[in-house]
Design a protein around this motif. Sequence first.
Motif, PDB file in Angstrom:
ATOM      1  N   ASP A  42       0.852  -1.188   0.000  1.00 59.01           N
ATOM      2  CA  ASP A  42       0.000   0.000   0.000  1.00 59.01           C
ATOM      3  C   ASP A  42       0.886   1.235   0.000  1.00 59.01           C
ATOM      4  N   ALA A  43       1.071   1.789  -1.202  1.00 64.97           N
ATOM      5  CA  ALA A  43       1.923   2.966  -1.366  1.00 64.97           C
ATOM      6  C   ALA A  43       1.102   4.236  -1.486  1.00 64.97           C
ATOM      7  N   THR A  44      -0.132   4.203  -1.007  1.00 64.82           N
ATOM      8  CA  THR A  44      -1.008   5.374  -1.085  1.00 64.82           C
ATOM      9  C   THR A  44      -0.330   6.590  -0.453  1.00 64.82           C
ATOM     10  N   GLY A  45      -0.302   7.677  -1.203  1.00 64.54           N
ATOM     11  CA  GLY A  45       0.246   8.927  -0.687  1.00 64.54           C
ATOM     12  C   GLY A  45       1.737   9.093  -0.834  1.00 64.54           C
ATOM     13  N   LEU A  46       2.449   8.052  -1.298  1.00 62.98           N
ATOM     14  CA  LEU A  46       3.893   8.190  -1.462  1.00 62.98           C
ATOM     15  C   LEU A  46       4.219   8.988  -2.724  1.00 62.98           C
ATOM     16  N   ALA A  70     -10.269   1.279  -7.527  1.00 60.47           N
ATOM     17  CA  ALA A  70     -11.510   0.605  -7.900  1.00 60.47           C
ATOM     18  C   ALA A  70     -11.335  -0.240  -9.152  1.00 60.47           C
ATOM     19  N   ASP A  71     -10.363   0.123 -10.006  1.00 63.34           N
ATOM     20  CA  ASP A  71     -10.146  -0.597 -11.263  1.00 63.34           C
ATOM     21  C   ASP A  71      -8.953  -1.539 -11.208  1.00 63.34           C
ATOM     22  N   GLY A  72      -8.484  -1.861 -10.004  1.00 59.13           N
ATOM     23  CA  GLY A  72      -7.347  -2.760  -9.858  1.00 59.13           C
ATOM     24  C   GLY A  72      -6.274  -2.138  -8.996  1.00 59.13           C
ATOM     25  N   LEU A  73      -5.070  -2.651  -9.131  1.00 56.87           N
ATOM     26  CA  LEU A  73      -3.922  -2.153  -8.380  1.00 56.87           C
ATOM     27  C   LEU A  73      -3.062  -1.295  -9.299  1.00 56.87           C
ATOM     28  N   HIS A  74      -2.873  -0.054  -8.951  1.00 56.80           N
ATOM     29  CA  HIS A  74      -1.994   0.821  -9.717  1.00 56.80           C
ATOM     30  C   HIS A  74      -0.573   0.577  -9.210  1.00 56.80           C
ATOM     31  N   VAL A  75       0.315   0.204 -10.117  1.00 56.93           N
ATOM     32  CA  VAL A  75       1.641  -0.277  -9.726  1.00 56.93           C
ATOM     33  C   VAL A  75       2.720   0.541 -10.422  1.00 56.93           C
ATOM     34  N   ARG A  76       3.725   0.924  -9.645  1.00 57.34           N
ATOM     35  CA  ARG A  76       4.916   1.579 -10.200  1.00 57.34           C
ATOM     36  C   ARG A  76       6.131   0.781  -9.739  1.00 57.34           C
ATOM     37  N   TYR A  77       7.150   0.756 -10.583  1.00 59.44           N
ATOM     38  CA  TYR A  77       8.360  -0.024 -10.331  1.00 59.44           C
ATOM     39  C   TYR A  77       9.573   0.903 -10.357  1.00 59.44           C
ATOM     40  N   PHE A  78      10.392   0.787  -9.326  1.00 58.36           N
ATOM     41  CA  PHE A  78      11.593   1.612  -9.248  1.00 58.36           C
ATOM     42  C   PHE A  78      12.820   0.739  -9.008  1.00 58.36           C
ATOM     43  N   SER A  79      13.853   0.987  -9.785  1.00 58.69           N
ATOM     44  CA  SER A  79      15.185   0.466  -9.475  1.00 58.69           C
ATOM     45  C   SER A  79      15.821   1.442  -8.491  1.00 58.69           C
ATOM     46  N   PRO A  80      17.018   1.152  -7.995  1.00 63.00           N
ATOM     47  CA  PRO A  80      17.668   2.120  -7.106  1.00 63.00           C
ATOM     48  C   PRO A  80      18.001   3.452  -7.786  1.00 63.00           C
TER      49      PRO A  80
END
Length: 300
Positions: A42-46, A70-80
């Motif tokens: 849960d990265a809400t607000g980050l 509501a439409d799924g999981l919104h996902v972001r990916y970060f490397s270092p």
Amino acid sequence: MDRSTTSSAPSTHPPAGGPQVLRYAAFSNDPGGGNPAGVVLDATGLSEQRMLEIAADVGYSETAFLVPGADGLHVRYFSPLAEVSFCGHATIASAVAHAERHGAGHLTYRTAAGPVEVRTERAPDGSWRATLTSVVPRTSGLSAADLRTLLDVLGWSPDDLDPDLPPRTAYAGAWHPVLVTRSRRRLAALDYDMAALGELMAARGWTTVDLVHRQDARTFDARNPFPPGGVREDPATGAAAAALGGYLREGGHVEVPATVTVRQGEDMGRPSVLEVTIPADPAAGIAVTGAAVPAGPAGP
């Protein structure tokens, strides 16, 4: 990399002062194998900057940040070092982490590359597996100049390449040059100029370089340099495996439908197994399946 293990899933309650960061190894049932990924369920607000800071602190090749919607999981990916459009191993890791807490089933990941459908299941022995279905893959040519530069940086020659599987760039959420060598020994002797390769990859928008050897019609060895993420090599690369599946289908290199196995990470002591299912429909995404297990304690 943190190779400590845990025998049970960490708590879902975030510690005071920040989000809970989980650590999972994807494409292996062994915490010491596979590719470690950070997971924030849960990265809400980050903010974007905070996500990058967390990924750098975790130190793995990628960390996945999930925001329920509501439409799924919104996902972001970060490397270092930077955000990437899609990451297969962090998708598998985060899906298993989610399933351990909420049960098996179907998830929709809303990624920068497009929607990715994910299915989780628990085996009779209690282990967890996840399957992602990529966005529609595609391939493109690799210019003679870029091929020469890649070969020079890798210390390869044109004679090292398998003539039956020509160099291409391939996409299934992120772009990867695909170079197939006729020699497993050549693949094992990977040694390259990280700065020079990173500069070329940044200029071309490539995420990893997919270096491959075909063992037989259904088994491939792979290694994936990842300088744009500040990582010399990825031990398991789900996005590249999906792109390879699209490359094999588009080039007519396998009889479809087919399931092939990609073995990765063995040369760096983190063996990984990726199961790649290639539908016959050219407009269908590529399915990539693998196990995942907790690879370290949760942290802030």
